[in-house]
Design an enzyme around this catalytic site. Structure first.
Site, PDB file in Angstrom:
ATOM      1  N   HIS B  78      43.825  15.625  -6.584  1.00 36.59           N
ATOM      2  CA  HIS B  78      42.442  15.155  -6.456  1.00 36.59           C
ATOM      3  C   HIS B  78      42.394  13.979  -5.478  1.00 36.59           C
ATOM      4  O   HIS B  78      41.549  13.936  -4.578  1.00 36.59           O
ATOM      5  CB  HIS B  78      41.904  14.748  -7.825  1.00 36.59           C
ATOM      6  CG  HIS B  78      40.668  13.901  -7.795  1.00 36.59           C
ATOM      7  ND1 HIS B  78      39.439  14.392  -7.424  1.00 36.59           N
ATOM      8  CD2 HIS B  78      40.471  12.578  -8.056  1.00 36.59           C
ATOM      9  CE1 HIS B  78      38.539  13.424  -7.482  1.00 36.59           C
ATOM     10  NE2 HIS B  78      39.137  12.300  -7.849  1.00 36.59           N
ATOM     11  N   ASP B 107      30.948  13.745  26.376  1.00 41.10           N
ATOM     12  CA  ASP B 107      31.758  14.342  25.316  1.00 41.10           C
ATOM     13  C   ASP B 107      32.824  13.329  24.942  1.00 41.10           C
ATOM     14  O   ASP B 107      32.826  12.208  25.434  1.00 41.10           O
ATOM     15  CB  ASP B 107      32.393  15.649  25.835  1.00 41.10           C
ATOM     16  CG  ASP B 107      32.739  16.604  24.690  1.00 41.10           C
ATOM     17  OD1 ASP B 107      33.436  16.173  23.760  1.00 41.10           O
ATOM     18  OD2 ASP B 107      32.296  17.763  24.725  1.00 41.10           O
ATOM     19  N   TRP B 143      49.321  10.200  -6.157  1.00 41.04           N
ATOM     20  CA  TRP B 143      49.210  10.289  -4.692  1.00 41.04           C
ATOM     21  C   TRP B 143      50.030   9.200  -4.029  1.00 41.04           C
ATOM     22  O   TRP B 143      50.324   9.285  -2.842  1.00 41.04           O
ATOM     23  CB  TRP B 143      47.744  10.216  -4.253  1.00 41.04           C
ATOM     24  CG  TRP B 143      47.177   8.826  -4.143  1.00 41.04           C
ATOM     25  CD1 TRP B 143      46.710   8.063  -5.159  1.00 41.04           C
ATOM     26  CD2 TRP B 143      47.003   8.041  -2.938  1.00 41.04           C
ATOM     27  NE1 TRP B 143      46.260   6.856  -4.677  1.00 41.04           N
ATOM     28  CE2 TRP B 143      46.428   6.815  -3.320  1.00 41.04           C
ATOM     29  CE3 TRP B 143      47.284   8.265  -1.586  1.00 41.04           C
ATOM     30  CZ2 TRP B 143      46.122   5.795  -2.400  1.00 41.04           C
ATOM     31  CZ3 TRP B 143      46.987   7.248  -0.680  1.00 41.04           C
ATOM     32  CH2 TRP B 143      46.414   6.041  -1.096  1.00 41.04           C
ATOM     33  N   SER B 170      47.018  14.599  12.712  1.00 41.53           N
ATOM     34  CA  SER B 170      45.617  14.858  13.013  1.00 41.53           C
ATOM     35  C   SER B 170      44.834  13.548  13.093  1.00 41.53           C
ATOM     36  O   SER B 170      44.050  13.338  14.027  1.00 41.53           O
ATOM     37  CB  SER B 170      45.032  15.787  11.943  1.00 41.53           C
ATOM     38  OG  SER B 170      43.642  15.665  11.903  1.00 41.53           O
ATOM     39  N   SER B 171      45.069  12.642  12.127  1.00 46.19           N
ATOM     40  CA  SER B 171      44.337  11.368  12.131  1.00 46.19           C
ATOM     41  C   SER B 171      44.672  10.540  13.355  1.00 46.19           C
ATOM     42  O   SER B 171      43.803   9.908  13.950  1.00 46.19           O
ATOM     43  CB  SER B 171      44.703  10.517  10.923  1.00 46.19           C
ATOM     44  OG  SER B 171      44.447  11.196   9.758  1.00 46.19           O
ATOM     45  N   HIS B 254      47.124  -0.192   2.064  1.00 43.10           N
ATOM     46  CA  HIS B 254      45.998  -1.115   2.045  1.00 43.10           C
ATOM     47  C   HIS B 254      45.105  -0.995   3.270  1.00 43.10           C
ATOM     48  O   HIS B 254      43.900  -0.853   3.127  1.00 43.10           O
ATOM     49  CB  HIS B 254      46.353  -2.552   1.693  1.00 43.10           C
ATOM     50  CG  HIS B 254      45.103  -3.217   1.219  1.00 43.10           C
ATOM     51  ND1 HIS B 254      44.608  -3.023  -0.050  1.00 43.10           N
ATOM     52  CD2 HIS B 254      44.179  -3.921   1.881  1.00 43.10           C
ATOM     53  CE1 HIS B 254      43.427  -3.604  -0.146  1.00 43.10           C
ATOM     54  NE2 HIS B 254      43.143  -4.163   1.006  1.00 43.10           N
ATOM     55  N   GLU B 256      44.710   1.609   4.844  1.00 43.94           N
ATOM     56  CA  GLU B 256      44.078   2.901   4.583  1.00 43.94           C
ATOM     57  C   GLU B 256      42.776   2.724   3.788  1.00 43.94           C
ATOM     58  O   GLU B 256      41.767   3.378   4.059  1.00 43.94           O
ATOM     59  CB  GLU B 256      45.046   3.810   3.824  1.00 43.94           C
ATOM     60  CG  GLU B 256      44.454   5.104   3.285  1.00 43.94           C
ATOM     61  CD  GLU B 256      44.081   6.120   4.359  1.00 43.94           C
ATOM     62  OE1 GLU B 256      44.595   5.996   5.494  1.00 43.94           O
ATOM     63  OE2 GLU B 256      43.284   7.021   4.059  1.00 43.94           O
ATOM     64  N   TYR B 258      40.772   0.353   3.981  1.00 51.95           N
ATOM     65  CA  TYR B 258      39.711  -0.082   4.891  1.00 51.95           C
ATOM     66  C   TYR B 258      39.351   1.006   5.887  1.00 51.95           C
ATOM     67  O   TYR B 258      38.217   1.070   6.354  1.00 51.95           O
ATOM     68  CB  TYR B 258      40.099  -1.404   5.559  1.00 51.95           C
ATOM     69  CG  TYR B 258      40.099  -2.483   4.506  1.00 51.95           C
ATOM     70  CD1 TYR B 258      38.896  -3.020   4.071  1.00 51.95           C
ATOM     71  CD2 TYR B 258      41.259  -2.860   3.863  1.00 51.95           C
ATOM     72  CE1 TYR B 258      38.861  -3.935   3.043  1.00 51.95           C
ATOM     73  CE2 TYR B 258      41.233  -3.779   2.830  1.00 51.95           C
ATOM     74  CZ  TYR B 258      40.033  -4.308   2.421  1.00 51.95           C
ATOM     75  OH  TYR B 258      39.999  -5.200   1.397  1.00 51.95           O
ATOM     76  N   SER B 269      24.945  -0.293   8.611  1.00 51.23           N
ATOM     77  CA  SER B 269      24.377  -1.226   9.593  1.00 51.23           C
ATOM     78  C   SER B 269      23.458  -0.528  10.587  1.00 51.23           C
ATOM     79  O   SER B 269      22.679  -1.176  11.271  1.00 51.23           O
ATOM     80  CB  SER B 269      25.495  -1.938  10.364  1.00 51.23           C
ATOM     81  OG  SER B 269      26.329  -2.621   9.474  1.00 51.23           O
ATOM     82  N   HIS B 303      49.320  -6.743  -3.406  1.00 46.99           N
ATOM     83  CA  HIS B 303      48.461  -6.925  -4.592  1.00 46.99           C
ATOM     84  C   HIS B 303      48.331  -5.617  -5.375  1.00 46.99           C
ATOM     85  O   HIS B 303      47.814  -5.619  -6.484  1.00 46.99           O
ATOM     86  CB  HIS B 303      47.091  -7.515  -4.223  1.00 46.99           C
ATOM     87  CG  HIS B 303      46.192  -6.617  -3.440  1.00 46.99           C
ATOM     88  ND1 HIS B 303      45.311  -7.065  -2.508  1.00 46.99           N
ATOM     89  CD2 HIS B 303      46.041  -5.274  -3.452  1.00 46.99           C
ATOM     90  CE1 HIS B 303      44.657  -6.043  -1.989  1.00 46.99           C
ATOM     91  NE2 HIS B 303      45.085  -4.956  -2.541  1.00 46.99           N
ATOM     92  N   HIS B 304      48.811  -4.516  -4.795  1.00 49.02           N
ATOM     93  CA  HIS B 304      48.841  -3.259  -5.544  1.00 49.02           C
ATOM     94  C   HIS B 304      50.053  -3.188  -6.461  1.00 49.02           C
ATOM     95  O   HIS B 304      50.225  -2.214  -7.180  1.00 49.02           O
ATOM     96  CB  HIS B 304      48.897  -2.065  -4.578  1.00 49.02           C
ATOM     97  CG  HIS B 304      47.655  -1.915  -3.754  1.00 49.02           C
ATOM     98  ND1 HIS B 304      46.588  -1.160  -4.152  1.00 49.02           N
ATOM     99  CD2 HIS B 304      47.306  -2.451  -2.556  1.00 49.02           C
ATOM    100  CE1 HIS B 304      45.630  -1.225  -3.236  1.00 49.02           C
ATOM    101  NE2 HIS B 304      46.037  -1.998  -2.260  1.00 49.02           N
ATOM    102  N   THR B 329      33.694  -9.871   3.562  1.00 49.29           N
ATOM    103  CA  THR B 329      32.938  -8.810   2.895  1.00 49.29           C
ATOM    104  C   THR B 329      31.591  -9.350   2.436  1.00 49.29           C
ATOM    105  O   THR B 329      30.553  -8.691   2.566  1.00 49.29           O
ATOM    106  CB  THR B 329      33.730  -8.245   1.699  1.00 49.29           C
ATOM    107  OG1 THR B 329      35.060  -7.991   2.124  1.00 49.29           O
ATOM    108  CG2 THR B 329      33.116  -6.957   1.199  1.00 49.29           C
ATOM    109  N   LYS B 332      29.110  -9.527   5.237  1.00 51.75           N
ATOM    110  CA  LYS B 332      28.460  -8.246   5.538  1.00 51.75           C
ATOM    111  C   LYS B 332      27.275  -8.011   4.617  1.00 51.75           C
ATOM    112  O   LYS B 332      26.170  -7.669   5.061  1.00 51.75           O
ATOM    113  CB  LYS B 332      29.461  -7.100   5.379  1.00 51.75           C
ATOM    114  CG  LYS B 332      30.546  -7.155   6.402  1.00 51.75           C
ATOM    115  CD  LYS B 332      31.033  -5.759   6.713  1.00 51.75           C
ATOM    116  CE  LYS B 332      31.702  -5.699   8.043  1.00 51.75           C
ATOM    117  NZ  LYS B 332      30.846  -5.286   9.127  1.00 51.75           N
ATOM    118  N   ARG B 451      45.723   4.459 -16.873  1.00 49.72           N
ATOM    119  CA  ARG B 451      45.282   5.575 -16.053  1.00 49.72           C
ATOM    120  C   ARG B 451      46.352   6.675 -16.088  1.00 49.72           C
ATOM    121  O   ARG B 451      47.455   6.454 -16.574  1.00 49.72           O
ATOM    122  CB  ARG B 451      45.032   5.112 -14.621  1.00 49.72           C
ATOM    123  CG  ARG B 451      46.279   4.594 -13.933  1.00 49.72           C
ATOM    124  CD  ARG B 451      45.979   3.882 -12.628  1.00 49.72           C
ATOM    125  NE  ARG B 451      45.646   4.831 -11.577  1.00 49.72           N
ATOM    126  CZ  ARG B 451      45.783   4.572 -10.273  1.00 49.72           C
ATOM    127  NH1 ARG B 451      46.237   3.385  -9.884  1.00 49.72           N
ATOM    128  NH2 ARG B 451      45.461   5.468  -9.369  1.00 49.72           N
TER     129      ARG B 451
END
Ligand SMILES: [Cu+2]
Lengths: 273, 526
Positions: B78, B107, B143, B170-171, B254, B256, B258, B269, B303-304, B329, B332, B451
């Site tokens: 998932h 293009d 994951w 691809s990314s 991390h 990722e 963002y 915006s 921090h993870h 943040t 924003k 979890r």
């Protein structure tokens, strides 16, 4: 276009939903436990400070936003302003959060320093995670044993009614003396696990090949329940932790009644059946 | 300005939308954008069904429907589907459709690579999904792929790793294309500080992608050699360190996070000023805030993993650095509110989704600030509180922004308006159900539910049941979205070029739908 009335109707429906959520579930816990150690109480206080701080900032910011959504709408014939920057305002809302963060960081640092201070302990327990059980060893006392879930399979499969401590009960509890600083040496034998008891505010990863330290000093005798907190495979959800905290005399008796296991493969295999 | 082959002759015989060849060989940014967006929606349905399997098993205590191992592979898959298959391709799809039109180009800069970077994805995800049927089942170690557990995966492991390499490839190609387009193809007069914020946020996102996807690739390749070639990068018995993988993973992971949110900031915006009929407040500070967030994202990864047993100094550093992210943040969010302030607002569907984004993303931001506090994180870590946190920033965050973008630009893309009443219904259903799903997760998490467990203690039952009802409601509501989009594509009230009363930007100067090659002569920038 949605009229003001419609908005209010939706808002009250949504807030009603949350109120119902609260009321219908008065019986089940929705917050972190205060716990039974000085550290867990500190952690709880930090949590609540941070929570209320967030709530107040949210109320403030969202109030401005909702006021604007009601007042500054085209349907009321409001003519849009044209301003699009203000160095002063931007400096203010960069600085104030910064100050709030510093105010939050100071108590957090203090608590963290205390949590990491494992010196001057009275007793050491080595905790080893296995797929899917725990092994406890009172290092200087020559006592060790495995601790396995003892909720019957029939309860898990729904063939029998589930009892009060469903999935949070074990065959042999970890027994600790009240008021003594206990140091934990935490490791694992196969994959990563994490030893977590919310009432003690102790959560530390158990990593094969490495030994992590943590400590607790429990103020109140009682039984405290936790679970493995790091995904460790198929039965990750089925390796609970139960800590029974007793008076010193009872603890001495417990040590006298127990001895070292033969930690050979057969014994381990027997336990894991 | 570089002169890129414009393929003008294609204009005359653009192939029928029903020809497979057109979609397979297309090098057109609009076609490829469309492919990305549909791919993302299909993955959204597949990842969503996986979420519903999880929620069904968690509806009540006890093991009812699936084996715990399969449950674990559902949580793992998932996440992979939703992150790599939904949010990232959707953003790349938006970038393809919008960036050339927003900067006044014909293009994308590298059209053939564009084709390739899309067509890798169906193969990558087909391979990923096929692992569910392999001996030993799909990947079930989360994951995050932490060793040693992930090395217990059956036959699936090398296929999982190979398919993640493809996704990364691809990314990276998509990111290179975005950077090349933005830096080389802007119309004369469009300086960097005149670019729409969507272009800015994507430019920064593209740099993040190029910086961290190779790090993930390195980490998972080391897993592969540990498993098959007797290396011991992550095996303590061989002198390695299982925690090193977590450092490598989160050094990717991390930024990722963002990558999954910055383009949303750009979308919001764009939308808020249009429906507030007032220019964006603090354009320059928005750009700087995005840059600061991107920079900070590289120095907060641990921090993870506060619970792995880091030295005190390390924990303090990562706590302070993480808390700092709240500042840009906050800027924003304040800027968006200031944009609304004294505007003349209307509340069409894109605006509703954008406002929902601001409020619910902020809720996720607040729980993020709480999680930053290391001593308290020991209680939150690996509980449903974390699950609630990242779903708030990803579902009513990223996903709402993507939906807002589709409603906002769909009339431009297909030339027809969508049904406004049903669009609003879609918003309110999504908002109610998303909160019903994820808000109770805060409660069970704080109360002690870890979890990634298929079964749980009795005191967590009510809120889990509630989350399950919410998840089914949210899932079904998205079918309304599918219906709305298809209906708009097939016909409806014709859209004007500007579509929205106050929409500003080059894309609104083109007819709706725009010509196959966006700007064949560069527009004049005021
Ligand atoms: Cu475990």
């Amino acid at each position: 276009m949605m009229s003001g009335n419609n908005w209010l109707k939706w808002l009250s429906a949504v807030s009603g939903m949350f109120a119902a959520m609260g009321a219908a579930n008065a019986g089940q816990p929705i917050n972190m436990p205060v716990g039974v150690t000085d550290i867990s109480a500190n952690v709880y206080d930090m949590h609540m400070i941070a929570f209320w701080l967030c709530v107040w900032i949210a109320v403030l910011v969202f109030a401005v936003m909702f006021y604007s959504m009601f007042a500054h709408r085209k349907s009321k014939g409001y003519t849009p302003a044209t301003f699009h920057e203000s160095t002063t305002v931007e400096a203010i809302w960069t600085t104030i959060p910064f100050i709030i963060l510093i105010a939050l960081a100071i108590p957090a640092t203090k608590t963290l320093v205390e949590m990491e201070d494992t010196s001057d302990y009275d007793l050491t327990v080595k905790i080893t995670g296995y797929q899917w059980l725990w092994h406890y060893e009172y290092i200087d006392e020559g006592v060790d044993f495995y601790s396995v879930l003892n909720t019957p399979r029939s309860q898990i499969n729904g063939e029998e009614a589930k009892t009060e401590n469903y999935l949070l009960e074990v065959d042999k509890e970890l027994v600790l003396p009240v008021g003594k600083k206990v140091r934990f040496l935490i490791t694992a034998n196969d994959v990563n696990h994490a030893w977590w008891v919310p009432d003690l505010a102790v959560k530390k990863d158990a990593i094969p090949g490495f030994i992590n330290e943590a400590w607790t000093k429990v103020n109140t005798p009682g039984t405290y329940r936790g679970q493995c907190a790091e995904l460790c495979g198929r039965d990750h959800g089925f390796m609970p932790i139960v800590v029974r905290v007793v008076e010193q005399a009872e603890f001495d008796q417990f040590l006298a009644d127990n001895t070292t296991l033969e930690k050979d493969g057969a014994e381990y295999a027997a336990v894991t059946q | 300005m570089s002169t890129v082959a414009t393929d003008d002759h294609h204009d005359d015989h653009q192939e029928s939308p029903y020809s497979i060849k057109r979609w397979l060989f297309t090098t057109n940014h609009k076609d490829i954008g469309t492919l990305y967006l549909w791919f993302s929606f299909i993955m959204f349905l597949i990842g969503g069904v996986m979420a519903l399997v999880i929620r069904t098993e968690l509806f009540e205590p006890g093991l009812q429907f699936v084996d715990p191992q399969f449950f674990n592979s559902m949580t793992t898959m998932h996440a992979i589907m939703m992150i790599f298959g939904v949010v990232m391709p959707a953003f790349t799809g938006l970038a393809n459709w919008l960036i050339p039109m927003m900067v006044g180009a014909t293009d994308m800069a590298l059209p053939r690579m564009n084709n390739w970077s899309f067509w890798i994805l169906p193969f990558a995800f087909a391979m990923m999904l096929s692992t569910l049927f392999m001996d030993g089942g799909g990947p079930a170690g989360g994951w995050t792929l932490y060793p040693p557990l992930v090395l217990q995966t059956g036959d699936a492991l090398p296929f999982v790793i190979l398919s993640m390499h493809f996704m990364g490839l691809s990314s990276i190609m998509g990111a290179i294309n975005v950077i090349a387009t933005i830096l080389n193809m802007r119309a004369p007069g469009m300086t960097l500080m005149k670019m729409p914020l969507f272009v800015w946020t994507w430019l920064i996102t593209a740099y993040l992608l190029i910086a961290v996807m190779p790090v993930l690739a390195g980490g998972i390749t080391m897993l592969l050699t540990d498993k098959f070639f007797e290396t011991s990068f992550f095996n303590a018995a061989g002198g390695g360190d299982p925690v090193m993988f977590q450092h490598i993973f989160w050094f990717f992971g991390h930024p990722e996070v963002y990558i999954l949110i910055l383009p949303s900031f750009g979308v919001v915006s764009s939308i808020i000023p249009t429906f507030a009929r007032k220019p964006l407040f603090g354009y320059a500070s928005m750009v700087y805030a995005t840059g600061s967030i991107a920079f900070l994202s590289f120095i907060v990864w641990a921090h993870h993993m506060f619970t792995v047993g880091m030295p005190l100094a390390g924990e303090l550093f990562f706590m302070f650095a993480t808390m700092l992210i709240a500042v840009p943040t906050g800027v924003k969010v304040f800027n968006w509110v200031a944009t609304m302030w004294r505007g003349a607002m209307t509340f069409e569907t894109p605006m509703l989704f954008a406002l929902g984004f601001i409020i619910m993303f902020s809720i996720g931001g607040f729980s993020g600030l709480m999680l930053a506090l290391a001593p308290v994180d020991f209680q939150y870590h690996d509980t449903y509180f974390v699950v609630a946190h990242f779903h708030y920033v990803l579902v009513p965050g990223s996903i709402f922004a993507i939906i807002a973008a589709v409603y906002y630009w769909l009339p431009k893309w297909c030339g027809n308006m969508y049904n406004e009443g049903l669009g609003k219904a879609h918003f309110w259903l999504s908002t109610i159900f998303v909160n019903l799903t994820f808000f109770p997760m805060h409660f069970v998490g704080l109360a002690g539910m870890p979890r990634r467990i298929p079964d749980y203690a009795l005191q967590f039952s009510d809120y889990n049941a509630m989350a399950t009802y919410g998840a089914f409601g949210f899932g079904l509501s998205q079918l309304l979205f599918l219906y709305l989009v298809i209906k708009a594509i097939r016909g409806g009230e014709k859209a004007t070029s500007q579509v929205w009363e106050n929409a500003e930007g080059l894309e609104w100067t083109l007819p709706s739908p725009p010509p196959y090659h966006s700007f064949t002569t560069p527009p004049v920038i005021k």
